[in-house]
Design a protein around this motif. Structure first.
Motif, short mmCIF file in Angstrom:
data_model
loop_
_atom_site.label_atom_id
_atom_site.label_comp_id
_atom_site.label_asym_id
_atom_site.label_seq_id
_atom_site.Cartn_x
_atom_site.Cartn_y
_atom_site.Cartn_z
N LYS A 44 94.21 28.41 52.60
CA LYS A 44 95.05 28.58 53.79
C LYS A 44 96.42 27.97 53.56
O LYS A 44 96.54 26.87 53.03
CB LYS A 44 94.41 27.89 55.00
CG LYS A 44 93.40 28.73 55.69
CD LYS A 44 92.99 28.10 57.01
CE LYS A 44 91.92 28.94 57.66
NZ LYS A 44 91.48 28.37 58.91
N ILE A 52 93.41 43.43 58.41
CA ILE A 52 93.48 42.41 57.37
C ILE A 52 94.17 43.05 56.18
O ILE A 52 93.75 44.10 55.69
CB ILE A 52 92.09 41.91 56.97
CG1 ILE A 52 91.43 41.22 58.16
CG2 ILE A 52 92.19 40.95 55.79
CD1 ILE A 52 90.01 40.79 57.91
N THR A 56 96.15 38.16 58.20
CA THR A 56 95.41 38.70 59.33
C THR A 56 96.39 38.97 60.46
O THR A 56 96.98 38.05 61.01
CB THR A 56 94.34 37.69 59.80
OG1 THR A 56 93.53 37.34 58.70
CG2 THR A 56 93.48 38.30 60.90
N LEU A 64 102.70 32.57 62.32
CA LEU A 64 101.53 33.18 61.69
C LEU A 64 100.93 32.23 60.66
O LEU A 64 99.71 32.06 60.58
CB LEU A 64 101.94 34.50 61.05
CG LEU A 64 100.86 35.44 60.59
CD1 LEU A 64 100.16 36.05 61.80
CD2 LEU A 64 101.45 36.54 59.74
N ARG A 108 96.64 32.12 59.71
CA ARG A 108 96.32 33.53 59.48
C ARG A 108 96.82 34.05 58.14
O ARG A 108 96.76 35.24 57.89
CB ARG A 108 96.89 34.37 60.62
CG ARG A 108 96.25 34.04 61.95
CD ARG A 108 96.76 34.94 63.03
NE ARG A 108 96.12 34.67 64.29
CZ ARG A 108 95.03 35.30 64.72
NH1 ARG A 108 94.46 36.21 63.98
NH2 ARG A 108 94.52 35.01 65.89
#
Length: 128
Positions: free
Chosen positions: A40, A62, A57, A28, A33
């Motif tokens: 990030k 979310i 996500t 993930l 995500r």
């Protein structure tokens, strides 16, 4: 040297029951995500600490979670809920329609032909 108040993001996601396994948590993170404080997370070894805000996500949802504590183990759900504060927006309505949307209008007879109309068209072209 690792500080006690920090934890790897893949372990934290596993302990908080966001995912079923640590390897899924790593996938993930690598897939981009997961965000830590709007940045990030690049790899599964990125560290989180209390006060960080995670944006996760998963499929069609979310989650926005504020890290309250680091985990020690993957315990029951009640214990996992003590690791974060849920700041997620409310889920979208289940009916799938947008509120205040104008329904689609079309003239009667437009669209796909009826079975009767299709047979008439076939007869016209001599395809019976």
């Amino acid at each position: 040297m690792v500080a006690r108040d920090r934890q790897r993001i893949d372990k934290w996601l596993f302990f908080s029951r966001a995912v079923k396994s640590r390897s899924l948590a790593a996938k993930l993170v690598v897939a981009g995500r997961v965000r830590i404080n709007r940045d990030k997370a690049a790899q599964a070894s990125d560290m989180v600490k209390p006060g960080d805000v995670l944006t996760i996500t998963l499929e069609r949802r979310i989650f926005v979670w504020k890290v309250l504590n680091t985990g020690v183990r993957r315990g029951p759900a009640e214990e996992a809920r003590t690791l974060y504060e849920d700041m997620s927006p409310p889920p979208a309505p289940k009916d799938g329609s947008v509120p205040d949307a104008i329904p689609a209008l079309r003239e009667a007879g437009s669209g796909r032909p009826t079975k009767k109309e299709r047979r008439q068209t076939d007869r016209l072209f001599g395809e019976e």
